[in-house]
Design a protein around this motif. Structure first.
Motif, PDB file in Angstrom:
ATOM      1  N   THR A 131     -45.780  33.878 -11.297  1.00 17.43           N
ATOM      2  CA  THR A 131     -46.443  32.792 -12.021  1.00 17.43           C
ATOM      3  C   THR A 131     -46.529  31.542 -11.164  1.00 17.43           C
ATOM      4  O   THR A 131     -47.577  30.879 -11.107  1.00 17.43           O
ATOM      5  CB  THR A 131     -45.685  32.482 -13.327  1.00 17.43           C
ATOM      6  OG1 THR A 131     -45.643  33.656 -14.137  1.00 17.43           O
ATOM      7  CG2 THR A 131     -46.358  31.352 -14.085  1.00 17.43           C
ATOM      8  N   GLN A 132     -45.435  31.217 -10.483  1.00 20.63           N
ATOM      9  CA  GLN A 132     -45.439  30.036  -9.626  1.00 20.63           C
ATOM     10  C   GLN A 132     -46.446  30.186  -8.492  1.00 20.63           C
ATOM     11  O   GLN A 132     -47.153  29.234  -8.135  1.00 20.63           O
ATOM     12  CB  GLN A 132     -44.045  29.796  -9.055  1.00 20.63           C
ATOM     13  CG  GLN A 132     -43.017  29.375 -10.092  1.00 20.63           C
ATOM     14  CD  GLN A 132     -41.671  29.084  -9.462  1.00 20.63           C
ATOM     15  OE1 GLN A 132     -41.399  27.953  -9.053  1.00 20.63           O
ATOM     16  NE2 GLN A 132     -40.814  30.077  -9.379  1.00 20.63           N
ATOM     17  N   MET A 157     -41.832  23.886 -14.700  1.00 28.57           N
ATOM     18  CA  MET A 157     -42.517  25.034 -14.117  1.00 28.57           C
ATOM     19  C   MET A 157     -41.687  26.290 -14.338  1.00 28.57           C
ATOM     20  O   MET A 157     -40.474  26.277 -14.230  1.00 28.57           O
ATOM     21  CB  MET A 157     -42.762  24.815 -12.614  1.00 28.57           C
ATOM     22  CG  MET A 157     -43.405  26.001 -11.913  1.00 28.57           C
ATOM     23  SD  MET A 157     -43.592  25.750 -10.127  1.00 28.57           S
ATOM     24  CE  MET A 157     -44.988  24.630 -10.120  1.00 28.57           C
ATOM     25  N   SER A 158     -42.354  27.378 -14.653  1.00 27.99           N
ATOM     26  CA  SER A 158     -41.678  28.654 -14.793  1.00 27.99           C
ATOM     27  C   SER A 158     -41.023  29.052 -13.477  1.00 27.99           C
ATOM     28  O   SER A 158     -41.553  28.806 -12.407  1.00 27.99           O
ATOM     29  CB  SER A 158     -42.683  29.723 -15.218  1.00 27.99           C
ATOM     30  OG  SER A 158     -42.090  31.006 -15.109  1.00 27.99           O
ATOM     31  N   GLU A 166     -49.174  31.959  -8.513  1.00 28.91           N
ATOM     32  CA  GLU A 166     -50.526  31.854  -9.075  1.00 28.91           C
ATOM     33  C   GLU A 166     -50.871  30.408  -9.401  1.00 28.91           C
ATOM     34  O   GLU A 166     -51.967  29.923  -9.077  1.00 28.91           O
ATOM     35  CB  GLU A 166     -50.627  32.719 -10.328  1.00 28.91           C
ATOM     36  CG  GLU A 166     -52.002  32.680 -10.980  1.00 28.91           C
ATOM     37  CD  GLU A 166     -52.078  33.520 -12.236  1.00 28.91           C
ATOM     38  OE1 GLU A 166     -53.183  33.614 -12.803  1.00 28.91           O
ATOM     39  OE2 GLU A 166     -51.044  34.083 -12.656  1.00 28.91           O
ATOM     40  N   GLN A 167     -49.945  29.682 -10.013  1.00 26.87           N
ATOM     41  CA  GLN A 167     -50.205  28.302 -10.425  1.00 26.87           C
ATOM     42  C   GLN A 167     -50.393  27.374  -9.228  1.00 26.87           C
ATOM     43  O   GLN A 167     -51.114  26.376  -9.325  1.00 26.87           O
ATOM     44  CB  GLN A 167     -49.053  27.796 -11.301  1.00 26.87           C
ATOM     45  CG  GLN A 167     -48.982  28.448 -12.669  1.00 26.87           C
ATOM     46  CD  GLN A 167     -47.796  27.958 -13.485  1.00 26.87           C
ATOM     47  OE1 GLN A 167     -46.901  27.276 -12.969  1.00 26.87           O
ATOM     48  NE2 GLN A 167     -47.778  28.295 -14.764  1.00 26.87           N
ATOM     49  N   SER A 168     -49.770  27.695  -8.104  1.00 29.14           N
ATOM     50  CA  SER A 168     -49.846  26.831  -6.918  1.00 29.14           C
ATOM     51  C   SER A 168     -50.953  27.244  -5.951  1.00 29.14           C
ATOM     52  O   SER A 168     -51.136  26.596  -4.922  1.00 29.14           O
ATOM     53  CB  SER A 168     -48.503  26.824  -6.191  1.00 29.14           C
ATOM     54  OG  SER A 168     -48.160  28.135  -5.762  1.00 29.14           O
TER      55      SER A 168
END
Length: 436
Positions: free
Chosen positions: A7-8, A1-2, A10-12
């Motif tokens: 970004t984290q 994971m970045s 948004e992804q979560s």
């Protein structure tokens, strides 16, 4: 994971982020930041009035603490609240790392270890009680049926707390912590939930996170989760045992095939142990930092028959009566710490004592409870603080991120002891009211 914070998030599916740090007492402090402000959080951090936050070395007139998030510590916690995450922060003041911030102290000690050629790794055993408060203010075991004289590992006690324990276990595994055991501990209402070891900073972050998760889960189920070292005089206390190892360039430092003492440990490992034992009495002021801590280590009687808390700075093999247990040749277990320990300070202090032992080739002496010539561990917080003040090595650990922290910490703890000492207790009334 970045490791990019936005970004984290948004992804979560994160909607809000708890930007979190702890003060020197271990109190978790946070601000709730909406995801719409994540870029500002990542760039500029978020401000706190330091004096209001707690024991952070500030007065009301001082400039704000700025909590700068560490993206590597980003932790989605939707099982607490949907869309919620937390991130551990490094505290700065006027653009510089604040020396009174416990996470900064640990990071400084990790850098010292790196300068000496080592990478410290840690595992942690988080023990706690699940309680309820009665209408008269007294505390009771949350599970009313948990009354056995020897409740440790009782399968029925585990099963009755299944919803809480399984929920925490699932959360840890979703976070990638590798929960590998959940057990009923030695006291009625006492539990422990274990996760895999990691780098020292990661483990300290996880202890803080786990305490928060346990507290929220308990509250959700109508209970109180307490890490207080000795909430009951007749029950086993709660520890924070640290499992410590070192690598050098990724290669384990502790194991060897040529150990004449028989534990399979290298001379470096024994010197690390020697450093911890040499500074054990001062170390206790950091890893057992409350008045109540010494009710645990000096317990005279518990219903189960054993307190499991060491009183002397000894070491040995797979023997839980020692201050340092050696369960195998990969690690050592430091058993002096209690549930009130600040995990960042505890880790930093253990690393600092051990590194001093390596640098000075400190011999730990003979193994066994009767082998030590070192003095017994302090009997009260005041004794521990006075010993800490007289130990320049351990004072220097507290000052690792900047001068002045060690005096602030010892003054804080001395005031804590005398605040306790000034209170008239029920014991005194019972003993002295009509005795003369």
């Amino acid at each position: 994971m970045s490791f990019d914070l936005a970004t984290q998030a948004e992804q979560s599916g994160t909607k809000f982020i708890l930007a979190l740090f702890v003060d020197l007492r271990g109190k978790p402090c946070a601000k709730l930041v909406p995801v719409e402000a994540v870029d500002e959080l990542a760039k500029d951090g978020v401000g706190f009035a330091g004096y209001a936050a707690g024991a952070m070395g500030q007065e009301p007139k001082d400039p704000d603490l700025i909590a700068i998030p560490d993206p590597a510590s980003f932790t989605p916690i939707p099982f607490v609240k949907e869309g919620l995450a937390l991130v551990h922060c490094d505290v700065h003041v006027e653009g510089k790392p604040w020396p009174y911030a416990p996470r900064n102290i640990l990071k400084s000690m990790i850098q010292r270890a790196a300068d000496a050629g080592f990478e410290p790794w840690m595992g942690a055993e988080v023990e706690y009680y699940l309680l309820t408060r009665n209408s008269d203010g007294t505390l009771s075991t949350a599970d009313k049926n948990d009354v056995a004289a020897n409740p440790c590992y009782d399968v029925r006690g585990l099963t009755r707390m299944y919803e809480h324990l399984s929920g925490i276990s699932t959360a840890m595994n979703q976070l990638g912590w590798s929960n590998y055991a959940n057990d009923h501990e030695d006291g009625n209402g006492q539990f422990e939930q274990n996760f895999q070891y990691a780098e020292a900073l990661v483990t300290a972050d996880r202890v803080v996170t786990l305490r928060y998760l346990l507290a929220m889960s308990a509250e959700e189920h109508g209970m109180i989760a307490t890490f207080m070292p000795k909430p009951f005089s007749d029950r086993t206390g709660s520890g924070l045992h640290l499992h410590i190892s070192l690598t050098s360039g990724g290669t384990p430092v502790f194991p060897t095939n040529t150990d004449e003492r028989g534990l399979g440990l290298s001379e470096t490992a024994y010197h690390f142990i020697g450093g911890i034992l040499e500074h054990a009495s001062a170390l206790q002021a950091v890893i057992a930092p409350t008045v109540n801590s010494y009710k645990r280590t000096r317990a005279v009687a518990v219903t189960s028959g054993a307190s499991w808390a060491p009183n002397n700075p000894t070491f040995g093999g797979n023997d839980r009566t020692h201050y340092i247990r050696i369960p195998d040749n990969q690690r050592i277990e430091l058993r002096g710490g209690c549930g009130s320990a600040n995990p960042y300070l505890a880790a930093a202090a253990a690393i600092g004592a051990g590194l001093h032992g390596i640098a000075n080739k400190v011999d730990p002496g003979e193994m066994g409870a009767q082998a030590t010539s070192r003095p017994a561990l302090p009997v009260t917080l005041l004794h521990a603080v006075e010993t800490l003040e007289a130990d320049p090595v351990m004072m220097d650990v507290l000052d690792a991120a900047g001068a002045g922290v060690s005096k602030y910490f010892t003054d804080l703890k001395r005031d804590e002891f005398f605040s306790y000492h000034s209170q008239v207790s029920a014991w005194e009334i019972d003993q002295y009211l009509t005795a003369f």
